[in-house]
Design a protein around this motif. Sequence first.
Motif, mmCIF file in Angstrom:
data_model
loop_
_atom_site.group_PDB
_atom_site.id
_atom_site.type_symbol
_atom_site.label_atom_id
_atom_site.label_comp_id
_atom_site.label_asym_id
_atom_site.label_seq_id
_atom_site.Cartn_x
_atom_site.Cartn_y
_atom_site.Cartn_z
ATOM 1 N N UNK A 76 0.496 -1.460 -0.080
ATOM 2 C CA UNK A 76 0.412 0.088 0.045
ATOM 3 C C UNK A 76 0.589 1.087 0.066
ATOM 4 N N UNK A 77 1.812 1.483 0.614
ATOM 5 C CA UNK A 77 2.987 1.989 0.717
ATOM 6 C C UNK A 77 3.145 2.876 -0.569
ATOM 7 N N UNK A 78 3.775 1.797 -1.364
ATOM 8 C CA UNK A 78 4.559 1.983 -2.862
ATOM 9 C C UNK A 78 3.329 1.980 -3.515
ATOM 10 N N UNK A 79 2.076 1.967 -3.247
ATOM 11 C CA UNK A 79 1.126 2.284 -4.330
ATOM 12 C C UNK A 79 0.844 3.597 -4.199
ATOM 13 N N UNK A 80 -0.327 3.965 -2.976
ATOM 14 C CA UNK A 80 0.151 5.334 -2.407
ATOM 15 C C UNK A 80 1.491 5.938 -3.318
ATOM 16 N N UNK A 81 2.695 5.798 -3.354
ATOM 17 C CA UNK A 81 4.079 6.074 -3.820
ATOM 18 C C UNK A 81 3.105 7.091 -5.294
ATOM 19 N N UNK A 82 3.329 6.063 -5.549
ATOM 20 C CA UNK A 82 3.331 6.270 -6.908
ATOM 21 C C UNK A 82 2.051 6.681 -7.598
ATOM 22 N N UNK A 83 0.749 6.583 -6.673
ATOM 23 C CA UNK A 83 -0.632 7.293 -6.991
ATOM 24 C C UNK A 83 -0.366 8.750 -7.210
ATOM 25 N N UNK A 84 0.456 9.747 -6.041
ATOM 26 C CA UNK A 84 1.457 10.469 -6.051
ATOM 27 C C UNK A 84 2.183 11.323 -6.835
ATOM 28 N N UNK A 85 3.079 9.825 -7.413
ATOM 29 C CA UNK A 85 3.789 9.894 -8.141
ATOM 30 C C UNK A 85 3.360 10.702 -9.245
ATOM 31 N N UNK A 86 2.159 9.702 -9.867
ATOM 32 C CA UNK A 86 1.413 10.330 -10.868
ATOM 33 C C UNK A 86 0.896 11.356 -10.955
ATOM 34 N N UNK A 87 0.146 11.839 -9.446
ATOM 35 C CA UNK A 87 -0.392 12.621 -9.895
ATOM 36 C C UNK A 87 0.629 13.838 -10.777
#
Length: 171
Positions: A76-87
Amino acid sequence: MERILERYEQKSYAERQLASSSSESQENLSLECSKITSTIEVLQRNLRQFRGEELDTLSLRDLQLLEQQIGNSLKPIRTRKNKLMHESISLLQKRERSLQDQNNKLAKKLKEKEQTPTEHELRNLASSSSPPSVQPPATVQFPSLTIGGSYKSMEGSIREAQFNLNLVPIL
């Protein structure tokens, strides 16, 4: 007299029951306390192992289970990080398009201004009786504001820019 004896027996019986129940509750409390203590010890040991401490006593299977648990926790940490990076990337791309549009508009205005004669030039032409000498307007070189494209002129600063690139989401 019999009533007094009955009351005495009732009171003594109640005290015995209280004493036996308090000893039972005392045993229950000590048992519960030992269970809680052992649970706390297990949790503390697990926490230390998650931190990477005290791994010497673990078997290969235990280490694999620990690795799997940590991997599952990181998903979940990596998922959240990737989401923020894409945004952040999408915001920067929108900003790039906006700046590119502004750059194109400014370049168009500059071109129009270069093509139309200025008021000063028109006054000079009207006031002079001699035929005007036609000179092409001086071309002014402005730095390019394009984003993307060829970076050959900026090769030295590309590495520096890559190291200073921080993608922080704009809130």
